[in-house]
Design a protein around this motif. Structure first.
Motif, short mmCIF file in Angstrom:
data_model
loop_
_atom_site.label_atom_id
_atom_site.label_comp_id
_atom_site.label_asym_id
_atom_site.label_seq_id
_atom_site.Cartn_x
_atom_site.Cartn_y
_atom_site.Cartn_z
N GLN A 1 0.85 -1.11 0.05
CA GLN A 1 -0.17 0.04 -0.03
C GLN A 1 0.93 1.16 0.02
OE1 GLN A 1 -3.15 -0.39 -0.25
NE2 GLN A 1 -3.38 2.08 -0.54
N SER B 1 -0.43 7.24 -6.02
CA SER B 1 -1.73 7.92 -6.26
C SER B 1 -1.47 9.53 -6.14
CB SER B 1 -2.46 7.66 -5.00
OG SER B 1 -2.10 8.04 -3.82
N ALA B 2 -0.28 9.86 -5.98
CA ALA B 2 0.16 11.39 -5.91
C ALA B 2 0.84 12.01 -7.18
CB ALA B 2 1.22 11.53 -4.76
N TRP B 3 0.49 11.06 -8.32
CA TRP B 3 1.12 11.36 -9.66
C TRP B 3 0.92 12.76 -9.96
CZ3 TRP B 3 -1.84 12.85 -13.76
CH2 TRP B 3 -3.33 12.62 -13.66
N LEU C 1 1.39 1.89 -3.61
CA LEU C 1 0.29 2.57 -4.24
C LEU C 1 0.08 3.77 -3.82
CD1 LEU C 1 -1.92 -0.96 -3.91
CD2 LEU C 1 -0.73 0.09 -6.03
N SER C 2 0.01 4.07 -2.52
CA SER C 2 -0.33 5.70 -1.97
C SER C 2 0.74 6.47 -2.74
CB SER C 2 0.03 5.66 -0.61
OG SER C 2 -0.89 4.79 0.28
#
Length: 205
Positions: A129, A136-138, A132-133
């Motif tokens: 995770q 997610s900040a791309w 993945l986290s």
């Protein structure tokens, strides 16, 4: 433009493209000689430089770049913390700062290091995770990339230059509105000292 002139123009352009394999200051000092050699080897009827000659230039240029590149730890300190490099790598640093893609290299280096940090944390904690986290900040990464490579491509290079090279910033690193003043400063410097080369071309860069 005649067909002969177009062929000569394309031939010279191809030679200069292969020459990009060499560091900036090497091209400045010896580039014209090598371009002439490549054109002579290609012959007057060729449209481009011969592939084998171009590959030889590519191999030699990148071998020189690798020999001059700082070791991993000093390079990481320079790229991440803007630390100075040992004296034998000062020429490499100046080439890096004056290069047009300095902002992109700085951004790419940060992204690689960030990816390694998150990967190590994920492996140690056994928690995917974390990665993945981070992914997610791309949008934030995208904004940083645009700012560093498009909006302010020279800002980081100017900062490091003033910190480690000189308080005088060369035209290549100044905002567009200040470049004319920098060129005038060069003219006045040469007139006052008789120096035949730009003062920012340190160590032959």
């Amino acid at each position: 433009m005649s067909d002969v002139d177009r062929r000569a123009s394309r031939r010279e352009l191809s030679a200069r493209l292969w020459l990009r394999a060499y560091p900036r200051r090497w091209r400045y000092a010896y580039g014209e000689d090598l371009v002439g050699t490549l054109l002579d080897l290609a012959g007057p009827d060729a449209r481009v430089v011969r592939l084998r000659d171009g590959l030889s230039v590519l191999r030699a240029g990148w071998s020189l770049r690798l020999r001059e590149h700082p070791p991993l730890v000093p390079w990481l300190r320079y790229r991440v913390f803007e630390s100075d490099l040992p004296g034998q790598y000062r020429v490499w640093m100046i080439d890096d700062l004056l290069g047009r893609l300095h902002g992109a290299r700085w951004y790419a280096g940060y992204m690689v290091i960030l990816a390694l940090i998150f990967s190590i944390i994920s492996l140690v904690s056994r928690d995917t995770q974390v990665v993945l986290s981070a992914l997610s900040a791309w949008p934030a990464y995208l904004v940083l990339g645009v700012v560093s490579t498009v909006a302010w491509p020279r800002a980081k290079a100017r900062q490091v230059w003033r910190k480690h090279v000189s308080g005088w910033v060369p035209p290549e690193l100044r905002p567009r509105a200040e470049r004319a003043a920098a060129v005038q400063e060069l003219v006045e410097f040469r007139a006052a000292t008789g120096y035949v080369s730009a003062p920012h071309r340190l160590h032959g860069t």
